[in-house]
Design a protein around this motif. Structure first.
Motif, PDB file in Angstrom:
ATOM      1  N   PRO A 197       0.816  -1.226   0.000  1.00  6.79           N
ATOM      2  CA  PRO A 197       0.000   0.000   0.000  1.00  6.79           C
ATOM      3  C   PRO A 197       0.845   1.269   0.000  1.00  6.79           C
ATOM      4  N   ALA A 198       1.971   1.266   0.736  1.00  8.37           N
ATOM      5  CA  ALA A 198       2.827   2.450   0.771  1.00  8.37           C
ATOM      6  C   ALA A 198       3.413   2.738  -0.612  1.00  8.37           C
ATOM      7  N   ARG A 199       3.836   1.670  -1.315  1.00  6.49           N
ATOM      8  CA  ARG A 199       4.403   1.873  -2.654  1.00  6.49           C
ATOM      9  C   ARG A 199       3.329   2.333  -3.637  1.00  6.49           C
ATOM     10  N   ARG A 200       2.114   1.820  -3.467  1.00  7.12           N
ATOM     11  CA  ARG A 200       1.011   2.260  -4.325  1.00  7.12           C
ATOM     12  C   ARG A 200       0.759   3.753  -4.148  1.00  7.12           C
ATOM     13  N   ILE A 201       0.726   4.203  -2.885  1.00  5.31           N
ATOM     14  CA  ILE A 201       0.510   5.630  -2.622  1.00  5.31           C
ATOM     15  C   ILE A 201       1.643   6.460  -3.231  1.00  5.31           C
ATOM     16  N   ARG A 202       2.875   5.957  -3.090  1.00  5.95           N
ATOM     17  CA  ARG A 202       4.026   6.661  -3.665  1.00  5.95           C
ATOM     18  C   ARG A 202       3.896   6.760  -5.181  1.00  5.95           C
ATOM     19  N   ASN A 203       3.494   5.666  -5.827  1.00  5.29           N
ATOM     20  CA  ASN A 203       3.339   5.674  -7.278  1.00  5.29           C
ATOM     21  C   ASN A 203       2.244   6.639  -7.719  1.00  5.29           C
ATOM     22  N   GLY A 237       0.846  11.858 -10.112  1.00  4.45           N
ATOM     23  CA  GLY A 237       0.257  13.191 -10.054  1.00  4.45           C
ATOM     24  C   GLY A 237       1.274  14.286 -10.310  1.00  4.45           C
ATOM     25  N   LEU A 238       2.483  14.115  -9.754  1.00  3.38           N
ATOM     26  CA  LEU A 238       3.532  15.108  -9.985  1.00  3.38           C
ATOM     27  C   LEU A 238       3.923  15.183 -11.451  1.00  3.38           C
ATOM     28  N   LEU A 239       3.994  14.031 -12.109  1.00  3.67           N
ATOM     29  CA  LEU A 239       4.362  14.011 -13.522  1.00  3.67           C
ATOM     30  C   LEU A 239       3.347  14.756 -14.379  1.00  3.67           C
ATOM     31  N   VAL A 240       2.107  14.835 -13.912  1.00  3.81           N
ATOM     32  CA  VAL A 240       1.089  15.586 -14.650  1.00  3.81           C
ATOM     33  C   VAL A 240       1.153  17.071 -14.326  1.00  3.81           C
ATOM     34  N   TRP A 241       1.304  17.387 -13.034  1.00  2.00           N
ATOM     35  CA  TRP A 241       1.173  18.776 -12.618  1.00  2.00           C
ATOM     36  C   TRP A 241       2.452  19.600 -12.747  1.00  2.00           C
ATOM     37  N   ILE A 242       3.619  18.993 -12.588  1.00  2.00           N
ATOM     38  CA  ILE A 242       4.858  19.773 -12.667  1.00  2.00           C
ATOM     39  C   ILE A 242       5.020  20.455 -14.020  1.00  2.00           C
ATOM     40  N   PRO A 243       4.869  19.752 -15.162  1.00  2.00           N
ATOM     41  CA  PRO A 243       4.968  20.461 -16.448  1.00  2.00           C
ATOM     42  C   PRO A 243       3.935  21.556 -16.609  1.00  2.00           C
ATOM     43  N   ILE A 244       2.706  21.301 -16.099  1.00  2.00           N
ATOM     44  CA  ILE A 244       1.656  22.316 -16.206  1.00  2.00           C
ATOM     45  C   ILE A 244       2.036  23.562 -15.410  1.00  2.00           C
ATOM     46  N   LEU A 245       2.511  23.359 -14.163  1.00  2.00           N
ATOM     47  CA  LEU A 245       2.852  24.499 -13.316  1.00  2.00           C
ATOM     48  C   LEU A 245       4.055  25.274 -13.861  1.00  2.00           C
ATOM     49  N   ILE A 246       5.056  24.551 -14.372  1.00  2.00           N
ATOM     50  CA  ILE A 246       6.223  25.239 -14.938  1.00  2.00           C
ATOM     51  C   ILE A 246       5.820  26.048 -16.161  1.00  2.00           C
ATOM     52  N   THR A 247       4.984  25.446 -17.030  1.00  2.00           N
ATOM     53  CA  THR A 247       4.508  26.170 -18.208  1.00  2.00           C
ATOM     54  C   THR A 247       3.704  27.395 -17.802  1.00  2.00           C
ATOM     55  N   PHE A 248       2.839  27.235 -16.800  1.00  2.00           N
ATOM     56  CA  PHE A 248       2.037  28.362 -16.323  1.00  2.00           C
ATOM     57  C   PHE A 248       2.927  29.456 -15.756  1.00  2.00           C
TER      58      PHE A 248
END
Length: 235
Positions: free
Chosen positions: A19-25, A30-41
């Protein structure tokens, strides 16, 4: 008939993530989706803030705050693009180009301001047009000391005084900082100590902006390098 033994009721499949690894994944996904969006913004917001300064060209009564009653994002961007277009249209006209040359000649005669304007003008023409070869080649140099390599861009190959005083074929290389490649160091390096890279300027800037996370593929990799990489990958 399968030789695998069935799992006992209390056993747990080793291939199933905890379960801990699932949460980490999930968090990494989520970071892989939001980091490019936030940097672009952030980059767009930064550029928009700079371009919005063009609103100062308008009289106070014509600005969005006075007309609409509140700040309207993006109006400065549209105004900047319009000013750039009209300026380019003007300088491409024979009469307009004569006016621009006359104003430039006047500005260049002003102490201090003329020197700054002249340098900025030369830099802009060199980088944004095909008049020069600056920022057209990506190189690798040993900087800031031997054994440590940095990515740089050739800015000039005609440093006559430096070449004469050093008695070497010296090349000017701009070594940018990361993640802000607009600042950096200008180093003068003998040509034999410079290694030209196959990556394009756009690919090099992408690598700098991502702190080396995004590394371009080596398109012209020789067969010897491919074999060496395969040998290193073997356990």
């Amino acid at each position: 008939m399968s030789s695998e033994l069935p799992l006992t009721p209390g056993a747990k499949d080793a291939r199933e993530p905890s379960p801990a690894r699932r949460i980490r994944n999930y968090l990494i996904g989520g970071l892989l989706v939001w980091i490019p969006i936030l940097i672009t913004f952030w980059v767009l917001r930064f550029l928009s803030g700079i371009l919005d300064q063009s609103l100062l060209l308008l009289p106070p009564s014509w600005r969005p705050e006075a007309v609409v009653g509140t700040y309207v994002p993006g109006v400065g961007v549209v105004l900047s693009l319009l000013v750039l277009f009209l300026t380019g249209l003007l300088v491409k006209n024979l009469f307009g180009s004569q006016i621009v040359r006359g104003l430039e000649s006047l500005v260049r005669r002003i102490p201090v301001i003329g020197a700054v304007y002249g340098g900025a003008k030369t830099f802009s023409e060199t980088v944004l047009t095909d008049k020069g070869q600056s920022f057209k080649k990506v190189v690798m140099v040993e900087f800031p000391r031997r054994g440590i390599y940095s990515v740089g861009f050739i800015t000039s190959e005609q440093s006559e005084e430096v070449q004469s005083r050093t008695a070497e074929d010296v090349v000017c290389v701009f070594v940018p900082t990361t993640p802000n490649p607009t600042t950096g160091f200008l180093v003068m390096i003998p040509r034999p100590d410079i290694t030209e890279l196959d990556m394009s300027v756009d690919e090099a800037f992408k690598m700098l902006l991502t702190l080396g996370v995004v590394v371009p593929k080596w398109r012209n990799r020789p067969a010897s390098a491919t074999n060496l990489a395969a040998q290193q990958a073997e356990p």
